[in-house]
Design a protein around this motif. Structure first.
Motif, PDB file in Angstrom:
ATOM      1  N   ASP A  59       0.816  -1.218   0.000  1.00  0.00           N
ATOM      2  CA  ASP A  59       0.000   0.000   0.000  1.00  0.00           C
ATOM      3  C   ASP A  59       0.849   1.268   0.000  1.00  0.00           C
ATOM      4  N   GLY A  60       1.922   1.257   0.776  1.00  0.00           N
ATOM      5  CA  GLY A  60       2.771   2.433   0.856  1.00  0.00           C
ATOM      6  C   GLY A  60       3.453   2.745  -0.464  1.00  0.00           C
ATOM      7  N   ILE A  61       3.911   1.700  -1.146  1.00  0.00           N
ATOM      8  CA  ILE A  61       4.566   1.897  -2.442  1.00  0.00           C
ATOM      9  C   ILE A  61       3.559   2.382  -3.469  1.00  0.00           C
TER      10      ILE A  61
ATOM     11  N   SER B 245       2.961   6.061  -2.976  1.00  0.00           N
ATOM     12  CA  SER B 245       4.084   6.966  -3.237  1.00  0.00           C
ATOM     13  C   SER B 245       4.735   6.760  -4.599  1.00  0.00           C
ATOM     14  N   MET B 246       4.174   5.892  -5.414  1.00  0.00           N
ATOM     15  CA  MET B 246       4.843   5.593  -6.691  1.00  0.00           C
ATOM     16  C   MET B 246       4.936   6.834  -7.581  1.00  0.00           C
ATOM     17  N   ALA B 247       5.919   6.814  -8.468  1.00  0.00           N
ATOM     18  CA  ALA B 247       6.161   7.942  -9.360  1.00  0.00           C
ATOM     19  C   ALA B 247       4.990   8.139 -10.315  1.00  0.00           C
ATOM     20  N   GLU B 248       4.823   9.389 -10.729  1.00  0.00           N
ATOM     21  CA  GLU B 248       3.810   9.703 -11.733  1.00  0.00           C
ATOM     22  C   GLU B 248       4.247   9.168 -13.090  1.00  0.00           C
TER      23      GLU B 248
ATOM     24  N   PHE C   4      11.248   3.050  -6.857  1.00  0.00           N
ATOM     25  CA  PHE C   4      12.009   2.177  -5.950  1.00  0.00           C
ATOM     26  C   PHE C   4      13.423   2.755  -5.784  1.00  0.00           C
ATOM     27  N   PRO C   5      13.546   3.867  -5.070  1.00  0.00           N
ATOM     28  CA  PRO C   5      14.828   4.589  -5.002  1.00  0.00           C
ATOM     29  C   PRO C   5      15.942   3.857  -4.273  1.00  0.00           C
TER      30      PRO C   5
ATOM     31  N   ARG D  12       2.094   1.745 -13.626  1.00  0.00           N
ATOM     32  CA  ARG D  12       1.291   2.231 -12.506  1.00  0.00           C
ATOM     33  C   ARG D  12       0.040   1.369 -12.311  1.00  0.00           C
ATOM     34  N   GLN D  13      -0.624   1.028 -13.411  1.00  0.00           N
ATOM     35  CA  GLN D  13      -1.819   0.184 -13.316  1.00  0.00           C
ATOM     36  C   GLN D  13      -1.475  -1.199 -12.769  1.00  0.00           C
TER      37      GLN D  13
END
Length: 436
Positions: free
Chosen positions: A55-57, A60-63, A138-139, A276-277
């Motif tokens: 859920d956290g990822i 916060s995932m990139a646009e 995923f930095p 993203r999807q």
């Protein structure tokens, strides 16, 4: 008015057919297959799914990649995502990255993949932009980026490069792009072979079929059914042009072939929106994937290789060579490779066990008579002649001819000699295309 490219009608009709099948394909994968991926979701992954570990990822995932003045609409995504395919492998990759493990993403294709007309090329091409999404999301991991795009090469050259330039890196994800450069009848089978061999590789990479288009042409209608057979995601930028959701002048160069930086950003946006999807739906992803035993073609090029001059002699027998020398190549292939070159009308012969045999050679944009045409004989029979200079071609390039293509492997004598009646003495062979 801009001329519509010929593939549009076929693409649209095929899209309608695929739309009807999407649900079943994405849920069941390939029903006629064998060689299932090793295991389904592990107990740890199942526990993570139940506990909402991702859920956290997700939050916060990139646009998706920014497209500047071009507004991306839901209709564009609906048309571009021709088939979402089986989600097991892409979800496995997302879970690997979420677990803090390094990943490798590779791109195989032509000049668009290489970044032509993106400015600056290295950081504005679609391959770099879409890879950046993974690093931004995923930095804490290393995202290894392999760009194996080479201008003016099609999937015939691609399947012979696949082992060295892509699979040797043990990729987790491979994006395949050849719908602009593929134009020949055999490219359906070479493209099919790339997908099959990549999916079958030991690292079990996810594969995305990226269908692009020039202003007035595309092989997307030929590639789409091949990719659909494997239930891999099909993302088609060509459909946006076909449905007039984008105009070429918005995204493409005046050469009618290459996207500008804006076009590269649109392609990257499609890929990153798909990622993203996939992450948003990670809890509902398919729990296995099976490679189909049947394919659209015979996929006879699976296992093919490209041998450079430093490798050839050890791969053949009865090798003789006069007047050719092994030199560093002109930079058409990836990495530090060697090629055969003669300036004295050299000759070469050898015995080889194979199903297919071809040569990639250096073709100059020139009418200089110093360049020699070369003929290839297989078992004493003339099979074709390579034109090493062509004043009307677009530029110096890697061209090729195939001289042998059989269903079964057999032993053949290959002879490479100056063509009859030619006075030139200069000729270069980049590599030998062999499938044993």
């Amino acid at each position: 008015m801009k001329k519509k490219f010929l593939a549009i009608t076929i693409i649209m009709s095929f899209m309608l057919a695929i739309t009807a099948c999407k649900g079943a394909a994405s849920q069941t994968g390939a029903s006629d297959g064998s060689g299932a991926d090793s295991g389904t979701a592990s107990s740890a992954e199942s526990a993570a799914s139940q506990s909402g570990e991702y859920d956290g990822i997700i939050a916060s995932m990139a646009e998706a990649t920014d497209t500047g003045d071009i507004e991306m609409t839901q209709e564009m995504y609906d048309k571009a995502f021709l088939n979402l395919g089986n989600s097991y492998r892409i979800s496995k990759l997302l879970k690997k990255a979420a677990a803090g493990k390094d990943i490798t993403i590779a791109y195989l294709g032509g000049s668009i993949t290489d970044g032509s007309n993106a400015n600056p090329k290295a950081t504005s091409c679609y391959a770099y932009l879409s890879t950046k999404w993974w690093q931004d999301t995923f930095p804490d991991i290393t995202v290894n980026y392999v760009n194996a795009g080479i201008g003016a090469t099609d999937s015939y050259i691609g399947i012979h490069r696949l082992n060295d330039d892509v699979l040797s890196y043990n990729p987790d994800l491979v994006i395949v792009e050849y719908s602009v450069n593929d134009t020949k009848t055999w490219n359906k089978e070479t493209y099919d072979s790339i997908l099959k061999q990549t999916l079958s590789y030991e690292s079990e990479p996810a594969v995305i079929a990226l269908l692009l288009a020039a202003e007035n042409s595309s092989f997307a209608d030929i590639h789409a059914p091949v990719a659909f057979k494997y239930s891999v995601p099909i993302i088609t930028y060509s459909a946006l042009l076909g449905y007039k959701l984008l105009e070429w002048d918005q995204v493409g160069d005046s050469d009618g072939v290459h996207p500008l930086s804006t076009g590269h950003s649109v392609i990257a946006n499609l890929l990153t929106t798909y990622y993203r999807q996939a992450l948003e739906n990670i809890y509902e992803s398919d729990d296995s994937y099976t490679i189909p035993t049947a394919s659209v073609t015979a996929a006879k090029y699976v296992g093919a290789d490209l041998l450079y001059s430093s490798e050839l002699e050890n791969a053949v027998s009865d090798f003789t060579c006069e007047g050719f020398e092994s030199v560093t190549g002109p930079g058409f292939m990836k990495g530090e490779n060697t090629m055969w070159k003669t300036e004295s009308a050299g000759t070469m012969s050898f015995t080889l066990e194979c199903k297919s045999f071809g040569i990639i050679y250096y073709q100059m944009k020139s009418n200089d008579e110093k360049y020699a045409d070369y003929s290839v004989y297989v078992d004493g029979e003339l099979k074709g002649t390579m034109d090493s200079a062509n004043a009307t071609t677009w530029g110096n390039n890697a061209s090729y001819l195939e001289f042998l293509s059989d269903k079964e492997s057999a032993t053949h004598k290959i002879e490479i000699v100056p063509a009859e009646g030619v006075s030139g003495t200069t000729f270069s062979m980049i590599g030998m295309c062999i499938n044993k």
